[in-house]
Design a protein around this motif. Structure first.
Motif, mmCIF file in Angstrom:
data_model
loop_
_atom_site.group_PDB
_atom_site.id
_atom_site.type_symbol
_atom_site.label_atom_id
_atom_site.label_comp_id
_atom_site.label_asym_id
_atom_site.label_seq_id
_atom_site.Cartn_x
_atom_site.Cartn_y
_atom_site.Cartn_z
ATOM 1 N N LEU A 96 0.827 -1.197 0.000
ATOM 2 C CA LEU A 96 0.000 0.000 0.000
ATOM 3 C C LEU A 96 0.867 1.255 0.000
ATOM 4 N N ARG A 97 1.929 1.244 0.787
ATOM 5 C CA ARG A 97 2.820 2.404 0.801
ATOM 6 C C ARG A 97 3.428 2.631 -0.578
ATOM 7 N N GLU A 98 3.850 1.545 -1.249
ATOM 8 C CA GLU A 98 4.453 1.672 -2.579
ATOM 9 C C GLU A 98 3.446 2.213 -3.589
ATOM 10 N N GLN A 99 2.211 1.703 -3.526
ATOM 11 C CA GLN A 99 1.169 2.191 -4.434
ATOM 12 C C GLN A 99 0.893 3.678 -4.208
ATOM 13 N N LEU A 100 0.843 4.082 -2.945
ATOM 14 C CA LEU A 100 0.582 5.483 -2.638
ATOM 15 C C LEU A 100 1.729 6.368 -3.122
ATOM 16 N N PHE A 101 2.950 5.911 -2.908
ATOM 17 C CA PHE A 101 4.112 6.693 -3.328
ATOM 18 C C PHE A 101 4.129 6.877 -4.844
ATOM 19 N N GLU A 102 3.795 5.821 -5.595
ATOM 20 C CA GLU A 102 3.876 5.867 -7.053
ATOM 21 C C GLU A 102 2.647 6.490 -7.695
ATOM 22 N N ALA A 103 1.583 6.736 -6.936
ATOM 23 C CA ALA A 103 0.367 7.341 -7.495
ATOM 24 C C ALA A 103 0.686 8.730 -8.055
ATOM 25 N N PRO A 104 -0.020 9.165 -9.117
ATOM 26 C CA PRO A 104 0.335 10.412 -9.799
ATOM 27 C C PRO A 104 -0.005 11.697 -9.061
ATOM 28 N N GLY A 105 -0.669 11.634 -7.945
ATOM 29 C CA GLY A 105 -0.988 12.867 -7.227
ATOM 30 C C GLY A 105 -1.815 12.573 -5.993
ATOM 31 N N TRP A 106 -2.150 13.649 -5.258
ATOM 32 C CA TRP A 106 -2.876 13.493 -3.993
ATOM 33 C C TRP A 106 -4.256 12.881 -4.197
ATOM 34 N N GLU A 107 -4.960 13.271 -5.239
ATOM 35 C CA GLU A 107 -6.304 12.745 -5.460
ATOM 36 C C GLU A 107 -6.252 11.251 -5.732
ATOM 37 N N ALA A 108 -5.273 10.815 -6.516
ATOM 38 C CA ALA A 108 -5.124 9.385 -6.790
ATOM 39 C C ALA A 108 -4.795 8.633 -5.509
ATOM 40 N N ARG A 109 -3.996 9.227 -4.647
ATOM 41 C CA ARG A 109 -3.672 8.590 -3.368
ATOM 42 C C ARG A 109 -4.916 8.469 -2.498
ATOM 43 N N ALA A 110 -5.745 9.500 -2.497
ATOM 44 C CA ALA A 110 -6.972 9.450 -1.704
ATOM 45 C C ALA A 110 -7.895 8.340 -2.205
ATOM 46 N N ARG A 111 -7.974 8.165 -3.518
ATOM 47 C CA ARG A 111 -8.820 7.100 -4.059
ATOM 48 C C ARG A 111 -8.293 5.722 -3.668
ATOM 49 N N LEU A 112 -6.974 5.567 -3.668
ATOM 50 C CA LEU A 112 -6.394 4.298 -3.217
ATOM 51 C C LEU A 112 -6.764 4.021 -1.766
ATOM 52 N N LEU A 113 -6.673 5.036 -0.924
ATOM 53 C CA LEU A 113 -7.026 4.863 0.482
ATOM 54 C C LEU A 113 -8.511 4.567 0.646
ATOM 55 N N ASP A 114 -9.360 5.229 -0.151
ATOM 56 C CA ASP A 114 -10.798 4.928 -0.110
ATOM 57 C C ASP A 114 -11.027 3.436 -0.357
ATOM 58 N N GLY A 115 -10.420 2.915 -1.427
ATOM 59 C CA GLY A 115 -10.624 1.517 -1.770
ATOM 60 C C GLY A 115 -10.117 0.571 -0.695
ATOM 61 N N PHE A 116 -8.944 0.869 -0.167
ATOM 62 C CA PHE A 116 -8.370 0.007 0.871
ATOM 63 C C PHE A 116 -9.255 -0.008 2.117
ATOM 64 N N LEU A 117 -9.663 1.163 2.572
ATOM 65 C CA LEU A 117 -10.430 1.238 3.817
ATOM 66 C C LEU A 117 -11.842 0.689 3.646
ATOM 67 N N LEU A 118 -12.473 0.927 2.501
ATOM 68 C CA LEU A 118 -13.791 0.352 2.270
ATOM 69 C C LEU A 118 -13.710 -1.179 2.300
ATOM 70 N N GLY A 119 -12.639 -1.725 1.732
ATOM 71 C CA GLY A 119 -12.466 -3.174 1.755
ATOM 72 C C GLY A 119 -12.244 -3.709 3.159
#
Length: 304
Positions: A139-162
């Motif tokens: 998850l940390r690697e995905q967040l680091f490589e995401a293209p921006g803050w909004e993309a990182r927020a969407r990744l966190l949304d998906g992880f936490l909803l799951g």
């Protein structure tokens, strides 16, 4: 995400991006806060105990955490989970910091971490120990490589909803007591609440430790302290005796003792640090709450 940038008086720069979670997480996850700091000097910040759990994904540079009352308790992390704490924390870094933090209610934290939440009582824990090294690392690697803050927020949304979809709910009695504590800003008796839900005080404390992270009395102390800090913020001319009375303390001396026991300093010292112009970057780590004071780098300990 709402993003702001700024420059400090000595030429340092900062960036802050704040976004609420997806609608399915509202009321449990409070906000995502992305940050990037390139300051010219080290920074020391006194963090106040809050009724919030924080999960931090660090991309650049560790942060050293020191107990504000017991300086011998200290550790350094890049990514971590901060459980609810009875005492404040002094966070120290070299001026370069980059990452994203998730603020969530204890109820959401119980859904994410399960009964292991009880192991976070009054502690900081490496993120790999809290989520497992595989999950935390990916998850940390995905967040680091995401293209921006909004993309990182969407990744966190998906992880936490799951994580929360199949999570264990709070016991109904824990839910009710937590709501009462918040509605009354901690000004309600633990035994009175235990009697109301038909539990012994001991059983209530044990469930709270497992499902919230701290016993009800400690949670009440945190909520009263937050109420006092809001009183100071919202009415700067109000004297300490009035703040104490409105926040559930016996008198001003009781309020001052609670500050020392929790933050290692008096209310006036804490407010003086907040009023200083040490840092131009945003101070508080949670929107709408008083959570932080920037400390002078020359002070290796808080004023006693």
């Amino acid at each position: 995400m709402a993003t702001t940038w700024g420059r400090t008086a000595d030429g340092g720069t900062w960036e802050l991006a704040v976004r609420p979670p997806a609608s399915g997480l509202r009321g449990q996850v409070l906000e995502y806060r992305g940050y990037r700091m390139d300051l010219r000097h080290p920074r020391r910040r006194l963090e106040v105990p809050t009724a919030v759990m924080t999960m931090v994904f660090g991309f650049d540079g560790p942060i050293r955490l020191v107990d504000a009352v017991t300086p011998g308790v200290a550790a350094s992390y890049s990514s971590l989970v901060a459980g609810m704490r009875r005492t404040g924390t002094v966070g120290e870094h070299n001026g370069r910091l980059h990452g994203i933090a998730v603020s969530m209610t204890p109820r959401a934290a119980y859904g994410v971490f399960g009964p292991a939440l009880g192991d976070l009582t009054n502690q900081w824990v490496d993120l790999a120990d809290a989520l497992g090294p595989g999950t935390a690392g990916r998850l940390r690697e995905q967040l680091f490589e995401a293209p921006g803050w909004e993309a990182r927020a969407r990744l966190l949304d998906g992880f936490l909803l799951g994580r929360l979809a199949d999570s264990r709910p709070w016991a109904p009695a824990v839910e009710w007591v937590w709501r009462e504590l918040n509605l009354n800003a901690g000004q309600v008796g633990v035994q009175e609440m235990a009697d109301e839900v038909g539990w012994s005080r001991r059983r209530l404390e044990m469930l709270f430790r497992e499902q919230v992270g701290l016993p009800p009395k400690s949670c009440a102390r945190i909520l009263r302290l937050q109420r006092a800090l809001r009183e100071y913020r919202d009415a700067p001319d109000r004297d300490g005796a009035q703040v104490a009375l409105r926040s559930g303390y016996f008198d001003q001396a009781h309020l001052s003792r609670e500050f020392r026991a929790t933050l290692g300093c008096t209310p006036s010292q804490f407010l003086a640090h907040r009023a200083s112009e040490i840092g131009a970057e945003p101070t508080d780590r949670l929107t709408g709450e008083v959570t932080t004071a920037v400390l002078p780098n020359s002070d290796r300990e808080l004023a006693r």
